[in-house]
Write a protein that holds these residues in place. Sequence first.
Motif, mmCIF file in Angstrom:
data_model
loop_
_atom_site.group_PDB
_atom_site.id
_atom_site.type_symbol
_atom_site.label_atom_id
_atom_site.label_comp_id
_atom_site.label_asym_id
_atom_site.label_seq_id
_atom_site.Cartn_x
_atom_site.Cartn_y
_atom_site.Cartn_z
ATOM 1 N N GLY A 190 0.828 -1.191 0.000
ATOM 2 C CA GLY A 190 0.000 0.000 0.000
ATOM 3 C C GLY A 190 0.867 1.247 0.000
ATOM 4 N N ILE A 191 0.316 2.354 -0.507
ATOM 5 C CA ILE A 191 1.065 3.603 -0.624
ATOM 6 C C ILE A 191 0.346 4.687 0.180
ATOM 7 N N LEU A 192 1.025 5.255 1.165
ATOM 8 C CA LEU A 192 0.468 6.340 1.967
ATOM 9 C C LEU A 192 0.614 7.657 1.208
ATOM 10 N N LEU A 193 -0.508 8.283 0.852
ATOM 11 C CA LEU A 193 -0.471 9.551 0.134
ATOM 12 C C LEU A 193 -0.568 10.750 1.060
ATOM 13 N N ARG A 194 -1.329 10.603 2.129
ATOM 14 C CA ARG A 194 -1.386 11.656 3.144
ATOM 15 C C ARG A 194 -1.772 11.024 4.477
ATOM 16 N N GLU A 195 -1.372 11.652 5.555
ATOM 17 C CA GLU A 195 -1.529 11.058 6.880
ATOM 18 C C GLU A 195 -2.483 11.879 7.732
ATOM 19 N N GLY A 196 -3.332 11.180 8.487
ATOM 20 C CA GLY A 196 -4.263 11.838 9.394
ATOM 21 C C GLY A 196 -4.596 10.928 10.557
ATOM 22 N N LYS A 197 -5.156 11.499 11.609
ATOM 23 C CA LYS A 197 -5.359 10.756 12.849
ATOM 24 C C LYS A 197 -6.782 10.251 13.044
ATOM 25 N N ASP A 198 -7.751 10.787 12.293
ATOM 26 C CA ASP A 198 -9.153 10.507 12.596
ATOM 27 C C ASP A 198 -9.735 9.294 11.882
ATOM 28 N N ALA A 199 -9.228 8.966 10.715
ATOM 29 C CA ALA A 199 -9.725 7.819 9.948
ATOM 30 C C ALA A 199 -8.685 7.441 8.905
ATOM 31 N N ALA A 200 -8.753 6.199 8.446
ATOM 32 C CA ALA A 200 -7.874 5.720 7.380
ATOM 33 C C ALA A 200 -8.730 5.327 6.194
ATOM 34 N N VAL A 201 -8.532 6.008 5.068
ATOM 35 C CA VAL A 201 -9.282 5.718 3.850
ATOM 36 C C VAL A 201 -8.397 4.891 2.925
ATOM 37 N N PHE A 202 -8.821 3.672 2.644
ATOM 38 C CA PHE A 202 -8.109 2.789 1.722
ATOM 39 C C PHE A 202 -8.878 2.792 0.403
ATOM 40 N N ALA A 203 -8.210 3.219 -0.647
ATOM 41 C CA ALA A 203 -8.872 3.354 -1.944
ATOM 42 C C ALA A 203 -8.039 2.688 -3.027
ATOM 43 N N CYS A 204 -8.668 2.444 -4.170
ATOM 44 C CA CYS A 204 -7.946 1.890 -5.319
ATOM 45 C C CYS A 204 -8.554 2.449 -6.597
ATOM 46 N N GLY A 205 -7.759 2.418 -7.677
ATOM 47 C CA GLY A 205 -8.247 2.866 -8.969
ATOM 48 C C GLY A 205 -8.639 4.337 -8.974
ATOM 49 N N ILE A 206 -9.710 4.658 -9.695
ATOM 50 C CA ILE A 206 -10.131 6.056 -9.817
ATOM 51 C C ILE A 206 -10.579 6.648 -8.493
ATOM 52 N N MET A 207 -10.837 5.818 -7.494
ATOM 53 C CA MET A 207 -11.314 6.316 -6.211
ATOM 54 C C MET A 207 -10.188 6.876 -5.338
ATOM 55 N N VAL A 208 -8.934 6.681 -5.727
ATOM 56 C CA VAL A 208 -7.833 7.275 -4.965
ATOM 57 C C VAL A 208 -7.882 8.795 -5.087
ATOM 58 N N CYS A 209 -8.083 9.282 -6.291
ATOM 59 C CA CYS A 209 -8.219 10.729 -6.501
ATOM 60 C C CYS A 209 -9.418 11.270 -5.724
ATOM 61 N N GLU A 210 -10.526 10.554 -5.733
ATOM 62 C CA GLU A 210 -11.709 10.978 -4.989
ATOM 63 C C GLU A 210 -11.425 11.005 -3.488
ATOM 64 N N ALA A 211 -10.630 10.054 -3.016
ATOM 65 C CA ALA A 211 -10.262 10.033 -1.595
ATOM 66 C C ALA A 211 -9.408 11.239 -1.223
ATOM 67 N N MET A 212 -8.523 11.645 -2.131
ATOM 68 C CA MET A 212 -7.696 12.820 -1.873
ATOM 69 C C MET A 212 -8.555 14.088 -1.829
ATOM 70 N N LYS A 213 -9.525 14.190 -2.724
ATOM 71 C CA LYS A 213 -10.450 15.325 -2.691
ATOM 72 C C LYS A 213 -11.240 15.343 -1.384
ATOM 73 N N ALA A 214 -11.705 14.171 -0.966
ATOM 74 C CA ALA A 214 -12.466 14.074 0.279
ATOM 75 C C ALA A 214 -11.616 14.475 1.478
#
Length: 325
Positions: A190-214
């Motif tokens: 897995g590749i960590l794109l950004r780090e935060g303390k409140d939740a961990a969002v695991f995404a794949c494919g086109i949803m990785v970009c959507e996760a970054m927007k979120a």
Amino acid sequence: MRVIYNGEMGAHPLKEVLGRTIRQLADGNKKIIYLDADLMSCICMREWAEKNPDRGINCVIAEANMIGIAAGLSAVGFQPLVHTFCAFASRRCYDQVFLSCGYAQNSITVIGSDPGVCAAFNGGTHTAFEDMALYRAIPGSTVIDISDENQLISALIQTGGKKGLTYIRTPRKSAAKLYGDYSHMPVGKGILLREGKDAAVFACGIMVCEAMKAAEQLEREGIFVSVIDMFTVKPLDEECLLRHAKAAGLVVTAENHNKIGGLYSAVTEVLAEKLPVPVECVAAEDCFGEVGPQEYLQEKFGLNSNEIVKKVKRGLERRTKRSQK
């Protein structure tokens, strides 16, 4: 590997990147044979195949036969790369993939293009919401969901000629640029794109970009989430999953696929045994696809940043209630 996401799209459609990388791999390795189901022009391979007719084979619209040919080539020492639409790289030829490739232990890389809502105007018949589930069910398989052009290059370099059965699903249109040029992304990690303390969002494919927007939207509201690109859905990076799930205490998965059998299933299978934490899911909810522009379909099936934001907030509410008991 450098994360360079800033919301901009990549410079090249992934179909061009796919064709160019396959050509480079084949030119450098004479054992690689490229097989296609009458879609060579869709990924810029037609001209190369015409110049290399013994190594670029158009099997026409006969996907099961194409997989049989690929299995035979592997059995005598060649390294076949196979391409067609995701729906036909999975459903149409599944028995041949399962038996002639998986069970027979032949080494083949199958590339499925336009996964899930990326099928757009090709409609429900071409919408693959179940392809990762099918390939995950084959013992020993590797399943990859591509999020950007440099990841596609890295995955192809690692899997072209790799021992065993590999399935790569990728869009053909341009995707958001997440990683720097020449980035190496080890398959299975897995590749960590950004780090935060409140939740961990695991995404794949086109949803990785959507996760970054979120994540950006949530940060403006004082909620900080990690975003992990789990592009290898099988074998899943369990160490990465457990580390971030434990740190955050809340997991959200996001995928351009059915909730059944894809990333959500892979993640919850691990967490159920090793670390029970609240899990929310953004995915197609046990449904078929339909015709329309990709943006409309993402809204229709809830495959966007707004839905990820909702699921993070709902997960935080669940976690709070759980801690108060």
